[in-house]
Motif scaffolding. Structure first.
Motif, PDB file in Angstrom:
ATOM      1  N   LYS A 125      50.728  -1.929 -26.983  1.00 23.06           N
ATOM      2  CA  LYS A 125      52.041  -2.546 -26.748  1.00 23.06           C
ATOM      3  C   LYS A 125      52.113  -3.369 -25.461  1.00 23.06           C
ATOM      4  O   LYS A 125      52.665  -4.469 -25.480  1.00 23.06           O
ATOM      5  N   GLY A 129      53.429  -6.884 -26.358  1.00 26.12           N
ATOM      6  CA  GLY A 129      54.857  -6.984 -26.081  1.00 26.12           C
ATOM      7  C   GLY A 129      55.702  -6.783 -27.324  1.00 26.12           C
ATOM      8  O   GLY A 129      55.324  -6.092 -28.269  1.00 26.12           O
ATOM      9  N   LEU A 130      56.841  -7.441 -27.348  1.00 24.43           N
ATOM     10  CA  LEU A 130      57.781  -7.267 -28.458  1.00 24.43           C
ATOM     11  C   LEU A 130      57.319  -7.976 -29.724  1.00 24.43           C
ATOM     12  O   LEU A 130      57.763  -7.650 -30.819  1.00 24.43           O
ATOM     13  N   GLY A 131      56.420  -8.951 -29.571  1.00 20.30           N
ATOM     14  CA  GLY A 131      55.947  -9.693 -30.733  1.00 20.30           C
ATOM     15  C   GLY A 131      55.067  -8.866 -31.644  1.00 20.30           C
ATOM     16  O   GLY A 131      54.940  -9.156 -32.822  1.00 20.30           O
ATOM     17  N   ARG A 132      54.414  -7.844 -31.102  1.00 21.31           N
ATOM     18  CA  ARG A 132      53.564  -6.927 -31.860  1.00 21.31           C
ATOM     19  C   ARG A 132      52.387  -7.627 -32.523  1.00 21.31           C
ATOM     20  O   ARG A 132      51.802  -7.124 -33.457  1.00 21.31           O
ATOM     21  N   ARG A 133      52.041  -8.824 -32.043  1.00 15.00           N
ATOM     22  CA  ARG A 133      50.920  -9.565 -32.628  1.00 15.00           C
ATOM     23  C   ARG A 133      49.863  -9.826 -31.556  1.00 15.00           C
ATOM     24  O   ARG A 133      50.181 -10.118 -30.415  1.00 15.00           O
ATOM     25  N   THR A 138      48.726  -7.769 -36.693  1.00 15.63           N
ATOM     26  CA  THR A 138      50.106  -7.365 -36.453  1.00 15.63           C
ATOM     27  C   THR A 138      50.133  -5.846 -36.353  1.00 15.63           C
ATOM     28  O   THR A 138      49.652  -5.149 -37.257  1.00 15.63           O
ATOM     29  N   GLU A 141      55.425  -1.011 -34.667  1.00 16.16           N
ATOM     30  CA  GLU A 141      56.125  -0.738 -33.414  1.00 16.16           C
ATOM     31  C   GLU A 141      55.532   0.511 -32.784  1.00 16.16           C
ATOM     32  O   GLU A 141      55.499   1.574 -33.400  1.00 16.16           O
ATOM     33  N   ARG A 143      55.913   3.456 -30.675  1.00 15.26           N
ATOM     34  CA  ARG A 143      57.092   4.186 -30.217  1.00 15.26           C
ATOM     35  C   ARG A 143      56.738   5.635 -29.915  1.00 15.26           C
ATOM     36  O   ARG A 143      55.667   6.113 -30.249  1.00 15.26           O
ATOM     37  N   ASP A 147      53.355   7.216 -27.820  1.00 16.73           N
ATOM     38  CA  ASP A 147      53.007   6.618 -26.534  1.00 16.73           C
ATOM     39  C   ASP A 147      52.648   7.672 -25.494  1.00 16.73           C
ATOM     40  O   ASP A 147      52.445   7.361 -24.330  1.00 16.73           O
TER      41      ASP A 147
END
Length: 170
Positions: A125, A129-133, A138, A141, A143, A147
């Motif tokens: 992550k 980041g938030l793009g997850r790519r 891909t 998430e 979470r 983590d």
């Protein structure tokens, strides 16, 4: 004075004008030389700047390739470790069943791969980041609880079943 001498048809001493013209020519030549020197200095400074950039590029490229080597090794090591996690989880499931314990938490291949994929996504992550790519990949998430430290979480999941098997209770 020269105009007056010409109108009066008298002789005019050109030597002071020649001296001034010579001085102006010298100043013009000096200014030209100064401009040439400035151009030479600017060209030398630009060559030095380019040489420094080339040297920096060489160092940056070596560092980049070292990072590529480390990334490749880490990816191959991760692949080997995840294969082993999958295999040892399957071994654990077989042993629990052989000891008469029906596992509450499945350590089978599907469940293990599912959890480890989410743990990997959580670890990646910060990179994606938030793009997850990441390029063509891909990630799901990442979470909680995936983590958290992997070993402690996996141990907490399997510990109740393993404790029952070690005590000899089903």
């Amino acid at each position: 004075m020269q105009c007056i001498a010409l109108l009066d048809d008298t002789e005019f001493d050109h030597s002071p004008l020649d001296a001034v013209e010579n001085e102006l020519a010298a100043l013009d030549a000096a200014e030209g030389e100064a401009v040439r020197r400035q151009r030479d200095q600017a060209a030398a400074a630009e060559q030095e700047r380019l040489a420094n950039l080339r040297q920096t590029l060489t160092v940056v490229e070596e560092n980049r390739l070292e990072a590529v080597d480390r990334a490749e090794k880490a990816a191959r090591d991760l692949c080997d470790a995840l294969k082993e996690v999958r295999a040892r989880s399957a071994d654990g499931t077989r042993l629990l069943r052989a000891l008469g314990v029906r596992p509450a938490v499945l350590l089978d291949v599907f469940e293990t791969e599912f959890r480890m994929s989410l743990r990997l996504a959580a670890a990646i992550k910060p990179l994606v980041g938030l793009g997850r790519r990441f390029g063509q990949i891909t990630f799901p998430e990442g979470r909680s609880p995936y983590d958290k430290p992997w070993r402690a979480e996996e141990q907490a999941l399997a510990n109740p079943d393993i404790s029952r098997a070690l005590k000899g209770s089903s």
